[in-house]
Design a protein around this motif. Structure first.
Motif, PDB file in Angstrom:
ATOM      1  N   UNK A 128     -24.065  18.094  13.107  1.00 17.55           N
ATOM      2  CA  UNK A 128     -22.779  17.402  13.055  1.00 17.55           C
ATOM      3  C   UNK A 128     -21.749  18.421  12.578  1.00 17.55           C
ATOM      4  N   UNK A 129     -20.669  18.577  13.342  1.00 18.13           N
ATOM      5  CA  UNK A 129     -19.625  19.548  13.029  1.00 18.13           C
ATOM      6  C   UNK A 129     -18.338  18.806  12.710  1.00 18.13           C
ATOM      7  N   UNK A 130     -17.777  19.098  11.544  1.00 21.76           N
ATOM      8  CA  UNK A 130     -16.531  18.479  11.100  1.00 21.76           C
ATOM      9  C   UNK A 130     -15.358  19.416  11.340  1.00 21.76           C
ATOM     10  N   UNK A 131     -14.203  18.826  11.639  1.00 20.40           N
ATOM     11  CA  UNK A 131     -12.973  19.592  11.773  1.00 20.40           C
ATOM     12  C   UNK A 131     -11.785  18.655  11.736  1.00 20.40           C
ATOM     13  N   UNK A 132     -10.599  19.233  11.627  1.00 21.82           N
ATOM     14  CA  UNK A 132      -9.372  18.442  11.637  1.00 21.82           C
ATOM     15  C   UNK A 132      -8.789  18.382  13.041  1.00 21.82           C
ATOM     16  N   UNK A 133      -7.775  17.528  13.204  1.00 23.77           N
ATOM     17  CA  UNK A 133      -7.154  17.407  14.526  1.00 23.77           C
ATOM     18  C   UNK A 133      -6.298  18.619  14.873  1.00 23.77           C
ATOM     19  N   UNK A 134      -6.006  19.487  13.880  1.00 26.28           N
ATOM     20  CA  UNK A 134      -5.307  20.738  14.186  1.00 26.28           C
ATOM     21  C   UNK A 134      -6.254  21.931  14.048  1.00 26.28           C
ATOM     22  N   UNK A 135      -7.543  21.688  14.201  1.00 27.78           N
ATOM     23  CA  UNK A 135      -8.546  22.746  14.251  1.00 27.78           C
ATOM     24  C   UNK A 135      -8.922  23.006  15.705  1.00 27.78           C
ATOM     25  N   UNK A 136      -8.943  24.258  16.083  1.00 22.10           N
ATOM     26  CA  UNK A 136      -9.375  24.644  17.426  1.00 22.10           C
ATOM     27  C   UNK A 136     -10.713  25.353  17.299  1.00 22.10           C
ATOM     28  N   UNK A 137     -11.719  24.862  18.027  1.00 24.28           N
ATOM     29  CA  UNK A 137     -13.051  25.470  18.016  1.00 24.28           C
ATOM     30  C   UNK A 137     -13.258  26.303  19.279  1.00 24.28           C
ATOM     31  N   UNK A 138     -13.929  27.422  19.107  1.00 22.40           N
ATOM     32  CA  UNK A 138     -14.422  28.202  20.235  1.00 22.40           C
ATOM     33  C   UNK A 138     -15.902  27.849  20.354  1.00 22.40           C
TER      34      UNK A 138
END
Length: 498
Positions: free
Chosen positions: A177-187
């Motif tokens: 499970x990977x968490x991030x914010x709505x202004x996080x960009x994942x590669x």
């Protein structure tokens, strides 16, 4: 006479009564008994008698766990990852554009955006994750005076994602499970590269602290993964967290944010942070040029605070700038923003490439150990220009006006699938440069740079090492041609007049 004879006789020994043949038989019996006892003792640990061939086979054949089969386990892919994206209904209309730049519904990606309430912007989109509404958290205490209660809602996204998956068909394939914010960009390809290094059946909590020393030291912790930069939790650990998280939250009502509540619960579970430097919180203001142009020798996994920093590429809006960086990421994500250093000995220039992002030319020789250090194109989170407040070394943008770098930003990228060769074009960023009295040619005469490189998706399967670059001959005025390749075993990066 009889008496005299008796005196002259010696005592008779027992050996006189045993013949030589009898003596041999006795010795043979003793040896046999010793051998038999040793033989029986040697096999006392074997529960049943086997033929010699079966015994040797049983000792040589490795033990195979029941149900393991002979098929090796499938490598971790995007389909094994579930994303939990923390968002707010107030900002979602704008920030969903960031999510669109990296979300790949056709690639089997799974996850949800968690909002506090429904909005008119909750329409279903094939280019976005599904929308979920977080459960009510009013029963939990929140005692941090200057904080926001939304921290409790956001910290429970991990648990709510586990409950969302519980009992579903897709749960069988979930590994992370990977968490991030709505202004996080994942590669995402790089994210998968990082996760493949770890056993998803074990308890892992993977991420990185902040760039701000004061944030880590005073507000939070160097042992905490920052939620904006994103973090990954192995699914067994996520399930263990779900069972105890609500009770844990009650014990830490005085904390500020969601990620430090996660960290507190991880401490109770006894799980430390596994650091991966490719997760970027970016607790800074200003330009990311100084940081991204000398990225650590590790795959870039995420970038955050895109609404706070300047656009990654100047003179365009933030979303379009991210989309441009994604062009390079699609061609060779493993090499994205990886640095190469070389020297133009004819002009006495130092050239630094951040592949897929920028090329910089500096008038004069700069050693590699200096070029690896980020330049101060930013200020830290507390808006102080004291660079002892960041958690890494920095250097001035320039020590003299003559050394001010000429910066070229990536404008186009092409790839040849048959040869694996990529061609990236970089155009000079027009800005005023101070006059210089040095007798070294001005790099401002260069307007365009082409970089040739073969994609290298397996580069992180080896020990980390910078690529090397070499200048190619060209007759085009105002143009520089560069080739980037893996360094030879004995190749070094050092300036030479020869």
């Amino acid at each position: 006479m009889a008496e005299s004879i008796q005196k002259d006789q010696k005592p008779v020994s027992f050996d006189k009564y045993i013949s030589s043949s009898s003596r041999c038989s006795f010795i043979a019996i003793v040896i046999f008994l010793i051998f038999l006892s040793h033989f029986l003792y040697s096999f006392s640990f074997i529960p049943f008698i086997q033929s010699p061939s079966k015994i040797s086979n049983s000792l040589l054949v490795p033990v195979v766990q029941v149900g393991s089969g002979n098929t090796p386990e499938e490598k971790t892919e995007l389909k094994h990852v579930v994303f939990g994206i923390a968002a707010s209904s107030k900002l979602w209309k704008h920030r969903r554009e960031y999510v669109k730049t990296w979300w790949k519904p056709d690639g089997g990606m799974k996850g949800a955006v968690w909002l506090e309430k429904t909005t008119v912007n909750d329409t279903v989109s094939s280019t976005l994750p599904e929308i979920r509404i977080s459960s009510d958290t009013s029963r939990f205490k929140y005692r941090y005076r200057r904080g926001h209660r939304s921290a409790i809602r956001i910290t429970r996204i991990v648990s709510e994602t586990v409950r969302m998956l519980n009992g579903t068909e897709s749960e069988r394939n979930v590994r992370w499970i990977v968490m991030g914010d709505d202004d996080t960009v994942f590669f995402t390809e790089n994210l998968v590269r990082v996760l493949r290094k770890y056993d998803h059946k074990q308890f892992y909590y993977i991420g990185a602290p902040s760039e701000s020393h004061l944030q880590n030291l005073n507000q939070f912790s160097y042992g905490m993964a920052y939620g904006g930069g994103g973090f990954a939790i192995s699914y067994p650990l996520a399930k263990a967290l779900e069972k105890m998280q609500d009770r844990c939250i009650e014990r830490y009502s005085g904390l500020y944010g969601s990620d430090d509540r996660i960290h507190a619960c991880m401490a109770e579970l006894g799980v430390p942070l596994t650091r991966e430097v490719g997760f970027h919180q970016f607790d800074v203001y200003g330009s990311l040029l100084g940081l991204l142009s000398v990225h650590p020798q590790a795959p870039i996994v995420s970038i955050h605070h895109l609404d706070v920093v300047k656009p990654i590429f100047p003179r365009m809006d933030r979303v379009k700038a991210v989309k441009r960086l994604m062009i390079s990421a699609k061609l060779d994500s493993a090499s994205l923003v990886q640095q190469s250093i070389c020297y133009d000995t004819t002009h006495k220039w130092t050239v630094s490439i951040s592949w897929g992002y920028t090329v910089q030319i500096i008038r004069t020789y700069m050693p590699a150990r200096m070029m690896e250090v980020p330049t101060r194109t930013f200020i830290e989170w507390h808006k102080r220009r004291d660079f002892t407040n960041v958690a890494f070394n920095t250097r001035p943008i320039t020590y003299t006006g003559c050394q001010r770098p000429r910066v070229f930003y990536m404008s186009r990228a092409l790839g040849d699938s048959s040869s694996g060769t990529t061609i990236t074009e970089y155009l000079r960023h027009k800005e005023d440069n101070p006059k210089c009295e040095w007798g070294i040619p001005d790099p401002s005469d260069i307007n365009r740079i082409f970089v040739y490189k073969k994609s290298n998706p397996n580069r992180w399967n080896k020990a980390p090492r910078r690529d090397c670059c070499r200048l190619l001959p060209t007759t085009k005025t105002g143009t520089m041609m560069i080739k980037v390749t893996a360094c030879e075993n004995d190749e070094i990066v050092a300036y030479s007049n020869k």
